[in-house]
Design a protein around this motif. Structure first.
Motif, PDB file in Angstrom:
ATOM      1  N   ASN A 154       0.852  -1.180   0.000  1.00 18.81           N
ATOM      2  CA  ASN A 154       0.000   0.000   0.000  1.00 18.81           C
ATOM      3  C   ASN A 154       0.894   1.238   0.000  1.00 18.81           C
ATOM      4  N   ARG A 155       0.289   2.429  -0.051  1.00 22.94           N
ATOM      5  CA  ARG A 155       1.085   3.652  -0.195  1.00 22.94           C
ATOM      6  C   ARG A 155       2.017   3.855   0.994  1.00 22.94           C
ATOM      7  N   GLU A 156       1.522   3.555   2.195  1.00 21.68           N
ATOM      8  CA  GLU A 156       2.346   3.728   3.391  1.00 21.68           C
ATOM      9  C   GLU A 156       3.561   2.816   3.355  1.00 21.68           C
ATOM     10  N   GLU A 157       3.363   1.573   2.914  1.00 21.14           N
ATOM     11  CA  GLU A 157       4.472   0.625   2.840  1.00 21.14           C
ATOM     12  C   GLU A 157       5.475   1.038   1.767  1.00 21.14           C
ATOM     13  N   VAL A 158       4.978   1.553   0.642  1.00 18.51           N
ATOM     14  CA  VAL A 158       5.863   2.024  -0.424  1.00 18.51           C
ATOM     15  C   VAL A 158       6.777   3.127   0.094  1.00 18.51           C
ATOM     16  N   GLU A 159       6.192   4.092   0.788  1.00 18.41           N
ATOM     17  CA  GLU A 159       6.976   5.214   1.290  1.00 18.41           C
ATOM     18  C   GLU A 159       7.956   4.766   2.364  1.00 18.41           C
ATOM     19  N   SER A 160       7.551   3.781   3.182  1.00 17.27           N
ATOM     20  CA  SER A 160       8.443   3.276   4.228  1.00 17.27           C
ATOM     21  C   SER A 160       9.652   2.570   3.622  1.00 17.27           C
ATOM     22  N   VAL A 161       9.411   1.706   2.615  1.00 14.35           N
ATOM     23  CA  VAL A 161      10.509   0.996   1.955  1.00 14.35           C
ATOM     24  C   VAL A 161      11.426   1.981   1.238  1.00 14.35           C
ATOM     25  N   ALA A 162      10.833   2.967   0.574  1.00 13.64           N
ATOM     26  CA  ALA A 162      11.628   3.977  -0.140  1.00 13.64           C
ATOM     27  C   ALA A 162      12.541   4.722   0.821  1.00 13.64           C
ATOM     28  N   ALA A 163      12.013   5.069   1.986  1.00 17.03           N
ATOM     29  CA  ALA A 163      12.821   5.788   2.971  1.00 17.03           C
ATOM     30  C   ALA A 163      13.931   4.897   3.525  1.00 17.03           C
ATOM     31  N   ASP A 164      13.625   3.630   3.783  1.00 20.47           N
ATOM     32  CA  ASP A 164      14.630   2.711   4.328  1.00 20.47           C
ATOM     33  C   ASP A 164      15.772   2.462   3.354  1.00 20.47           C
ATOM     34  N   LEU A 165      15.444   2.380   2.057  1.00 22.99           N
ATOM     35  CA  LEU A 165      16.447   2.025   1.054  1.00 22.99           C
ATOM     36  C   LEU A 165      17.031   3.239   0.346  1.00 22.99           C
ATOM     37  N   GLY A 166      16.522   4.437   0.636  1.00 24.79           N
ATOM     38  CA  GLY A 166      17.075   5.635   0.039  1.00 24.79           C
ATOM     39  C   GLY A 166      16.772   5.795  -1.435  1.00 24.79           C
ATOM     40  N   VAL A 167      15.571   5.369  -1.859  1.00 26.58           N
ATOM     41  CA  VAL A 167      15.160   5.514  -3.257  1.00 26.58           C
ATOM     42  C   VAL A 167      13.808   6.212  -3.283  1.00 26.58           C
ATOM     43  N   SER A 168      13.341   6.553  -4.477  1.00 25.96           N
ATOM     44  CA  SER A 168      12.060   7.235  -4.593  1.00 25.96           C
ATOM     45  C   SER A 168      10.914   6.232  -4.509  1.00 25.96           C
ATOM     46  N   PRO A 169       9.724   6.654  -4.054  1.00 27.49           N
ATOM     47  CA  PRO A 169       8.559   5.757  -4.030  1.00 27.49           C
ATOM     48  C   PRO A 169       8.224   5.211  -5.411  1.00 27.49           C
ATOM     49  N   GLU A 170       8.406   6.034  -6.441  1.00 26.63           N
ATOM     50  CA  GLU A 170       8.110   5.578  -7.809  1.00 26.63           C
ATOM     51  C   GLU A 170       8.995   4.400  -8.202  1.00 26.63           C
ATOM     52  N   THR A 171      10.266   4.437  -7.763  1.00 26.38           N
ATOM     53  CA  THR A 171      11.184   3.341  -8.071  1.00 26.38           C
ATOM     54  C   THR A 171      10.741   2.062  -7.382  1.00 26.38           C
ATOM     55  N   VAL A 172      10.233   2.171  -6.158  1.00 30.10           N
ATOM     56  CA  VAL A 172       9.746   0.997  -5.435  1.00 30.10           C
ATOM     57  C   VAL A 172       8.564   0.376  -6.169  1.00 30.10           C
ATOM     58  N   VAL A 173       7.608   1.210  -6.578  1.00 30.66           N
ATOM     59  CA  VAL A 173       6.426   0.716  -7.286  1.00 30.66           C
ATOM     60  C   VAL A 173       6.815   0.033  -8.593  1.00 30.66           C
ATOM     61  N   GLU A 174       7.735   0.653  -9.340  1.00 28.37           N
ATOM     62  CA  GLU A 174       8.165   0.082 -10.623  1.00 28.37           C
ATOM     63  C   GLU A 174       8.849  -1.271 -10.434  1.00 28.37           C
ATOM     64  N   MET A 175       9.737  -1.368  -9.424  1.00 31.50           N
ATOM     65  CA  MET A 175      10.441  -2.619  -9.213  1.00 31.50           C
ATOM     66  C   MET A 175       9.494  -3.708  -8.721  1.00 31.50           C
ATOM     67  N   GLU A 176       8.537  -3.369  -7.873  1.00 39.83           N
ATOM     68  CA  GLU A 176       7.569  -4.360  -7.407  1.00 39.83           C
ATOM     69  C   GLU A 176       6.790  -4.927  -8.584  1.00 39.83           C
ATOM     70  N   SER A 177       6.434  -4.057  -9.528  1.00 43.43           N
ATOM     71  CA  SER A 177       5.707  -4.499 -10.715  1.00 43.43           C
ATOM     72  C   SER A 177       6.567  -5.418 -11.572  1.00 43.43           C
ATOM     73  N   ARG A 178       7.838  -5.066 -11.735  1.00 40.84           N
ATOM     74  CA  ARG A 178       8.738  -5.903 -12.543  1.00 40.84           C
ATOM     75  C   ARG A 178       8.929  -7.281 -11.929  1.00 40.84           C
ATOM     76  N   MET A 179       9.118  -7.297 -10.602  1.00 44.94           N
ATOM     77  CA  MET A 179       9.378  -8.574  -9.942  1.00 44.94           C
ATOM     78  C   MET A 179       8.134  -9.453  -9.880  1.00 44.94           C
ATOM     79  N   SER A 180       6.948  -8.853  -9.984  1.00 47.09           N
ATOM     80  CA  SER A 180       5.716  -9.622  -9.937  1.00 47.09           C
ATOM     81  C   SER A 180       5.384 -10.241 -11.288  1.00 47.09           C
ATOM     82  N   GLY A 181       6.019  -9.741 -12.352  1.00 47.25           N
ATOM     83  CA  GLY A 181       5.765 -10.285 -13.675  1.00 47.25           C
ATOM     84  C   GLY A 181       6.456 -11.614 -13.892  1.00 47.25           C
ATOM     85  N   GLN A 182       6.040 -12.314 -14.915  1.00 46.70           N
ATOM     86  CA  GLN A 182       6.630 -13.609 -15.254  1.00 46.70           C
ATOM     87  C   GLN A 182       6.996 -13.631 -16.723  1.00 46.70           C
ATOM     88  N   ASP A 183       8.029 -14.415 -17.042  1.00 49.90           N
ATOM     89  CA  ASP A 183       8.377 -14.611 -18.447  1.00 49.90           C
ATOM     90  C   ASP A 183       7.265 -15.399 -19.130  1.00 49.90           C
TER      91      ASP A 183
END
Length: 287
Positions: A154-183
């Motif tokens: 959710n949005r709160e978790e996205v912002e928390s992970v972004a803050a912990d890892l020092g990246v933008s929330p948009e980067t977190v959302v994009e990577m979560e989407s990539r990792m959820s996809g399958q070949d």
């Protein structure tokens, strides 16, 4: 000496394969080095280029490679491959290790072992690369451990992970989407093997050669009309403007401003001004 170390070590080290259990039993029989013995071997390697010392250093630390590689078993890649890649990192660490650093080899080698395993995972986890930038690589290896539940952040978790890892929330959302996809296979499998075979990309993605004939005719008519408008507009320009545009834009061997300036006996800046004015006239006439 460095290249010889890697090639020689690679030639004599045990390699994990189908008999992984046997490999693990063999490396766990190799004793862990004392600090004194490790320093002695490292000095022999550094000062004398002793490849036997390098081999002993590598062999005695393979158990640590296995321990690190097991931490990456959740990516669905064979443990034997992860161990082998980690072994390459260990050899690189041994070749760069200096006993005067004041640390044990195992502490120094962790970075090199993980780096090789990371590169292997990024190359093989998906057919399409999921992490290319530094921020994306950092996210890739931390995102799973950051999830506290199944499902999307959710949005709160996205912002928390972004803050912990020092990246933008948009980067977190994009990577979560990539990792959820399958070949997905491009070509359909046999209907007998998979009822969903008709949903593979080859059945619904059009190729450039498979254009609707009506679309081809419409495109051809539009291009013919556009060419005719261009010819009519050019014909309404004076000869100098028309030559400048033809030589600068429509010729296979385009003329430079200086070449046209010499031809018409004016400056290159004047040719540039004439070209700009002619383009403006052309656009107005075609509109």
């Amino acid at each position: 000496m460095n290249n010889a170390l890697v090639s020689t070590s690679a030639a004599v080290l045990p390699v994990p394969g189908e008999q992984l259990d046997h490999y693990l039993r063999e490396i766990y029989r190799i004793p862990v080095l004392s600090a004194e013995r490790e320093r002695e071997l490292a000095l022999r390697l550094r000062d004398q280029g002793d490849l036997d010392a390098a081999r002993e250093l590598v062999l005695s630390h393979l158990r640590f490679v296995v321990k690190i590689a097991r931490g990456y078993s959740g990516y669905g890649l064979p443990l034997s491959d992860l161990i082998q890649e980690g072994g390459i990192g260990l050899m690189k660490a041994v070749k760069r290790f200096d006993p005067d650093f004041g640390v044990r080899l195992v502490s120094f080698a962790v970075h090199w072992i993980k780096a090789e395993i990371h590169e292997f995972i990024l190359r093989n986890w998906r057919i399409v690369k999921v992490a290319t930038t530094k921020a994306q690589r950092k996210l890739f290896f931390n995102l799973r451990s950051s999830k506290k539940r199944l499902g999307w952040f959710n949005r709160e978790e996205v912002e928390s992970v972004a803050a912990d890892l020092g990246v933008s929330p948009e980067t977190v959302v994009e990577m979560e989407s990539r990792m959820s996809g399958q070949d997905l296979s491009f070509d359909p499998v046999s209907p007998a093997e998979d009822d969903d075979g008709n949903w593979t990309p080859s059945t619904y993605l059009a190729t450039p050669a498979a254009v609707d004939p009506a679309q081809q005719l419409e495109q051809s008519d539009w291009e013919d009309r556009h060419s005719e408008q261009l010819r009519e507009a050019l014909a309404q320009l004076d000869e100098r403007d028309r030559v400048i545009l033809e030589q600068r834009w429509l010729s296979d061997r385009k003329a430079t401003l200086h070449q046209l300036a010499e031809r018409f006996g004016v400056s290159a800046e004047r040719i540039r001004q004439l070209e700009k004015n002619a383009i403006g006239k052309l656009k107005k006439q075609m509109a």
